[in-house]
Design an enzyme around this catalytic site. Structure first.
Site, PDB file in Angstrom:
ATOM      1  N   LYS A   1       0.843  -1.209   0.000  1.00  0.00           N
ATOM      2  CA  LYS A   1       0.000   0.000   0.000  1.00  0.00           C
ATOM      3  C   LYS A   1       0.873   1.252   0.000  1.00  0.00           C
ATOM      4  CE  LYS A   1      -1.792  -1.826   3.660  1.00  0.00           C
ATOM      5  NZ  LYS A   1      -2.553  -2.227   4.857  1.00  0.00           N
TER       6      LYS A   1
ATOM      7  N   THR B   1      -7.517   8.916   9.015  1.00  0.00           N
ATOM      8  CA  THR B   1      -7.174   7.713   8.244  1.00  0.00           C
ATOM      9  C   THR B   1      -7.115   6.486   9.146  1.00  0.00           C
ATOM     10  OG1 THR B   1      -4.850   8.260   8.567  1.00  0.00           O
ATOM     11  CG2 THR B   1      -5.858   8.972   6.486  1.00  0.00           C
TER      12      THR B   1
ATOM     13  N   GLY C   1      -7.808   3.114  10.567  1.00  0.00           N
ATOM     14  CA  GLY C   1      -8.502   1.931  10.054  1.00  0.00           C
ATOM     15  C   GLY C   1      -8.456   1.757   8.541  1.00  0.00           C
ATOM     16  N   THR C   2      -7.648   2.568   7.869  1.00  0.00           N
ATOM     17  CA  THR C   2      -7.607   2.440   6.400  1.00  0.00           C
ATOM     18  C   THR C   2      -7.086   1.066   5.969  1.00  0.00           C
ATOM     19  OG1 THR C   2      -5.506   3.601   6.503  1.00  0.00           O
ATOM     20  CG2 THR C   2      -7.371   4.868   5.732  1.00  0.00           C
ATOM     21  N   GLY C   3      -6.025   0.603   6.650  1.00  0.00           N
ATOM     22  CA  GLY C   3      -5.420  -0.674   6.252  1.00  0.00           C
ATOM     23  C   GLY C   3      -6.394  -1.826   6.453  1.00  0.00           C
ATOM     24  N   CYS C   4      -7.090  -1.815   7.580  1.00  0.00           N
ATOM     25  CA  CYS C   4      -8.070  -2.877   7.881  1.00  0.00           C
ATOM     26  C   CYS C   4      -9.169  -2.864   6.821  1.00  0.00           C
ATOM     27  CB  CYS C   4      -8.702  -2.661   9.246  1.00  0.00           C
ATOM     28  SG  CYS C   4      -7.534  -2.513  10.603  1.00  0.00           S
TER      29      CYS C   4
HETATM   30  O1  PXL Z   1      -5.054  -0.367  11.787  1.00  0.00           O
HETATM   31  C1  PXL Z   1      -4.427  -1.362  12.500  1.00  0.00           C
HETATM   32  C2  PXL Z   1      -5.246  -1.894  13.619  1.00  0.00           C
HETATM   33  C3  PXL Z   1      -5.667  -3.177  13.582  1.00  0.00           C
HETATM   34  N1  PXL Z   1      -6.397  -3.751  14.563  1.00  0.00           N
HETATM   35  C4  PXL Z   1      -6.742  -3.050  15.648  1.00  0.00           C
HETATM   36  C5  PXL Z   1      -6.357  -1.743  15.758  1.00  0.00           C
HETATM   37  C6  PXL Z   1      -5.598  -1.132  14.721  1.00  0.00           C
HETATM   38  C7  PXL Z   1      -5.174   0.256  14.833  1.00  0.00           C
HETATM   39  O2  PXL Z   1      -5.423   0.948  15.774  1.00  0.00           O
HETATM   40  O3  PXL Z   1      -6.730  -1.056  16.831  1.00  0.00           O
HETATM   41  C8  PXL Z   1      -7.550  -3.699  16.713  1.00  0.00           C
END
Ligand code: PXL
Length: 267
Positions: free
Chosen positions: A174, A207, A209-212
């Site tokens: 990414k 931003t 949580g963007t990766g999730c």
């Molecule tokens: O974005 C990565 C991530 C994944 N999982 C949990 C998170 C975070 C970022 O804060 O809290 C539970």
């Protein structure tokens, strides 16, 4: 046909990342979402106040319950915390024959809180990457996994080749952390070709949580039987809309807008 997707990840009490982001995204993609929780975090847009891992046996019990009755068409992993949890998830994934396993190698939260012990990076390489259908690192994660410095799109390609050699069938690096101020370019490598996905860079602190969310779209689209290329393209469009129209809630790094893409909001 009702397609089902499973996320194995941490809970974000603030609702922007982790399990909560994944389930909201699966729903938006019209895929039935299920979850196995690896850790509970206490957090909001200002940061992570607490991290409470669950024991590997509790995670295994969730996976066994889900798989025995509601087998998923695709599975993603997020925050896995430690070696024992990585090994438990990898063993279960192998013995279940899950083909569409999407590994988001989550390491550090936006504010800097550790979501994976540094010494567990070797476990990801040894256990999970070899059975991944898609791996979706950001640039710092790709650097940690490959030991390479990544400064441009060409470096992304070299790192993607390294991760492919470790066993992942598709690698998506990414581009959100690139120094480029105009665009964000994601790189997909499938062992044959490189495919680049570029969008205009949006300047916003929201931003979280963007990766999730990005990897959850890929998971949902693969669950429906779409190709890796098409799934990454949809994920790029979804996350660009979600970042461009973030919700403006909380006083820190706010969440993205999970419904922007399907409301047809123009980017
Ligand atoms: O974005 C990565 C991530 C994944 N999982 C949990 C998170 C975070 C970022 O804060 O809290 C539970």
């Amino acid at each position: 046909m009702v397609y089902k997707a499973l996320t194995i990840a941490g809970s974000d009490s603030g609702g922007g990342a982790g399990i909560q982001a994944d389930l909201k995204t699966f729903q938006e993609c019209h895929v039935y979402g299920m979850s196995a929780i690896t850790a509970v975090t206490a957090q909001n847009t200002k940061g992570v106040q607490g991290v409470y891992p669950l024991s590997a046996s509790v995670i295994l019990e969730q996976l066994t319950s889900i798989n025995g009755d509601l087998p998923p068409q695709a599975v993603k992993t997020g925050m896995l915390v430690n070696d024992e949890i990585i090994a438990t998830v990898a063993d279960f994934a192998s013995s279940s024959g899950w083909e569409k396993l999407i590994v988001d190698p989550v390491m550090i939260a936006k504010g800097g809180a550790s979501l994976l012990g540094e010494k567990s990076i070797g476990s990801l390489i040894n256990h999970l990457i070899p059975i991944a259908y898609v791996i979706t690192p950001n640039i710092p994660e790709a650097e940690a996994l490959t030991g390479r410095e990544i400064l441009n799109v060409d470096d992304c390609r070299r790192a993607a080749e390294d991760l492919y050699k470790m066993g992942a069938k598709h690698v998506v690096i990414k581009g959100g952390h690139q120094p480029d101020t105009l665009n964000a370019t994601d790189t997909l490598y499938d062992g044959i070709g490189f495919y680049e996905f570029t969008s205009p860079r949006v300047s916003t602190p929201h931003t979280h949580g963007t990766g999730c969310t990005f990897s959850a779209v890929i998971t949902a689209e693969l669950a429906k039987g779409n190709t890796a290329y098409d799934s990454v393209q949809t994920a790029k469009d979804f996350i660009t809309a979600a970042i461009s129209h973030s919700l403006g809630i909380g006083s820190g790094h706010g969440p993205t807008n999970h419904w922007a893409y399907h409301e047809g909001v123009k980017i």
